[in-house]
Motif scaffolding. Sequence first.
Motif, PDB file in Angstrom:
ATOM      1  N   UNK A   1       0.851  -1.205  -0.089  1.00 61.21           N
ATOM      2  CA  UNK A   1       0.113   0.013   0.025  1.00 61.21           C
ATOM      3  C   UNK A   1       0.782   1.104  -0.080  1.00 61.21           C
ATOM      4  N   UNK A   2       1.980   1.375   0.622  1.00 62.66           N
ATOM      5  CA  UNK A   2       2.775   2.500   0.917  1.00 62.66           C
ATOM      6  C   UNK A   2       3.881   2.798  -0.003  1.00 62.66           C
ATOM      7  N   UNK A   3       4.434   1.498  -0.643  1.00 64.89           N
ATOM      8  CA  UNK A   3       5.621   1.692  -1.436  1.00 64.89           C
ATOM      9  C   UNK A   3       5.493   2.729  -2.712  1.00 64.89           C
ATOM     10  N   UNK A   4       4.412   2.897  -3.107  1.00 64.34           N
ATOM     11  CA  UNK A   4       4.489   4.053  -4.257  1.00 64.34           C
ATOM     12  C   UNK A   4       4.254   5.109  -3.914  1.00 64.34           C
ATOM     13  N   UNK A   5       4.498   5.605  -2.822  1.00 63.82           N
ATOM     14  CA  UNK A   5       4.508   6.907  -2.189  1.00 63.82           C
ATOM     15  C   UNK A   5       6.128   7.149  -1.834  1.00 63.82           C
ATOM     16  N   UNK A   6       7.069   6.165  -2.100  1.00 61.07           N
ATOM     17  CA  UNK A   6       8.362   6.463  -1.530  1.00 61.07           C
ATOM     18  C   UNK A   6       9.448   5.564  -2.634  1.00 61.07           C
ATOM     19  N   UNK A   7      10.565   5.893  -2.485  1.00 65.66           N
ATOM     20  CA  UNK A   7      11.581   5.154  -3.442  1.00 65.66           C
ATOM     21  C   UNK A   7      12.598   4.716  -2.308  1.00 65.66           C
TER      22      UNK A   7
ATOM     23  N   UNK B   1      16.198   2.389  -2.048  1.00 70.93           N
ATOM     24  CA  UNK B   1      17.402   1.901  -2.623  1.00 70.93           C
ATOM     25  C   UNK B   1      17.397   0.421  -2.961  1.00 70.93           C
ATOM     26  N   UNK B   2      17.951  -0.103  -4.202  1.00 72.25           N
ATOM     27  CA  UNK B   2      18.291  -1.325  -4.138  1.00 72.25           C
ATOM     28  C   UNK B   2      18.510  -2.214  -3.118  1.00 72.25           C
ATOM     29  N   UNK B   3      18.106  -3.432  -3.005  1.00 72.25           N
ATOM     30  CA  UNK B   3      18.263  -4.662  -1.755  1.00 72.25           C
ATOM     31  C   UNK B   3      18.146  -4.044  -0.501  1.00 72.25           C
ATOM     32  N   UNK B   4      17.272  -2.832  -0.330  1.00 69.57           N
ATOM     33  CA  UNK B   4      16.825  -2.413   1.137  1.00 69.57           C
ATOM     34  C   UNK B   4      15.504  -2.878   1.632  1.00 69.57           C
ATOM     35  N   UNK B   5      15.318  -3.388   2.726  1.00 69.20           N
ATOM     36  CA  UNK B   5      14.044  -3.939   3.094  1.00 69.20           C
ATOM     37  C   UNK B   5      13.109  -2.889   3.009  1.00 69.20           C
ATOM     38  N   UNK B   6      11.883  -3.111   2.579  1.00 68.73           N
ATOM     39  CA  UNK B   6      10.859  -1.945   2.521  1.00 68.73           C
ATOM     40  C   UNK B   6       9.957  -2.156   3.829  1.00 68.73           C
ATOM     41  N   UNK B   7      10.121  -1.060   4.410  1.00 68.70           N
ATOM     42  CA  UNK B   7       9.324  -1.235   5.806  1.00 68.70           C
ATOM     43  C   UNK B   7       8.284  -0.190   5.750  1.00 68.70           C
ATOM     44  N   UNK B   8       7.114  -0.548   5.761  1.00 67.21           N
ATOM     45  CA  UNK B   8       5.976   0.375   5.756  1.00 67.21           C
ATOM     46  C   UNK B   8       5.986   1.308   6.908  1.00 67.21           C
ATOM     47  N   UNK B   9       6.513   1.315   8.183  1.00 66.17           N
ATOM     48  CA  UNK B   9       6.611   1.971   9.248  1.00 66.17           C
ATOM     49  C   UNK B   9       7.452   3.193   8.611  1.00 66.17           C
ATOM     50  N   UNK B  10       8.577   2.707   8.284  1.00 69.31           N
ATOM     51  CA  UNK B  10       9.499   3.786   7.847  1.00 69.31           C
ATOM     52  C   UNK B  10       8.903   4.793   6.870  1.00 69.31           C
ATOM     53  N   UNK B  11       8.263   4.122   5.730  1.00 73.23           N
ATOM     54  CA  UNK B  11       7.556   4.817   4.821  1.00 73.23           C
ATOM     55  C   UNK B  11       6.740   5.820   5.476  1.00 73.23           C
ATOM     56  N   UNK B  12       5.689   5.630   6.578  1.00 65.30           N
ATOM     57  CA  UNK B  12       4.644   6.622   7.059  1.00 65.30           C
ATOM     58  C   UNK B  12       5.502   7.638   7.824  1.00 65.30           C
ATOM     59  N   UNK B  13       6.764   7.038   8.390  1.00 60.34           N
ATOM     60  CA  UNK B  13       7.490   8.274   9.146  1.00 60.34           C
ATOM     61  C   UNK B  13       8.292   9.082   8.059  1.00 60.34           C
ATOM     62  N   UNK B  14       8.849   8.567   6.981  1.00 56.85           N
ATOM     63  CA  UNK B  14       9.655   9.355   5.971  1.00 56.85           C
ATOM     64  C   UNK B  14       8.427  10.410   5.413  1.00 56.85           C
TER      65      UNK B  14
END
Length: 234
Positions: free
Chosen positions: A201-207, A209-222
């Motif tokens: 749900x959240x990764x479409x609003x952020x970018x 780096x390659x091979x980085x774990x995609x954490x939705x909590x980090x996206x919300x905070x970013x």
Amino acid sequence: YGMRAKNLEMSLYISMAPKRVLDSVKSRITKIFGSRNIKFSSFSLTAFSTIRDVFSHKNDFLFMDISGEVADISLVKGSVLLETASFPLGKNFLLRRLSSGLNTVPEEVASLFTMYREGKTNDATKEKIQKILKESKGEWLKSLQQGLRSLSDDLTLPAAVFFTSDADVAPWFSDCLTSRELGEFTGTGAPLDVTLLDTATMEKFSTFSPQVEKDPFIVVEALFADRIVLLGHV
């Protein structure tokens, strides 16, 4: 704004934490990053601001953060965060119930629960886990209902619910939130409209780096931090 007005309506959000805790966090951040311009906010405000911006068509909604020891519920109406309540049955509540029922240590519960969700446990273990989950669901829903009733004097609450939780337990909490038992709060008896703020749900609003774990909590905070940096306010 250079305008004259006779009436002004505003909402004020206040969160508090012990000074010694904040000072301890500040000292550790400063040692690693060297920054002294450190700002604090609760995750409730962070998530509210992000949901309001990302799902701008939703003016009324509930937000839940289900992690660790507690579950937090926030009520938003008219795009204003009105109130937040908590009850002490977060992720760890479920893990402790599984650990006790399966007579195993907490470290093994997470892997057993993952195997159960993937259909890799034997029939006996599967039956035990299903019984524990059913009993835990009833207890969790009872506490949630009490928390929802404490939020508002209105007879109904928003049907839209956004929530965050760790990926391993999020499906179970999603199933709880869509239970018929909670239909009493929508006014129509229909289940709540639940959206998990997960990576998909959240990764479409952020970018990332390659091979980085995609954490939705980090996206919300970013996204919240980005708003503060660009606009200077929530």
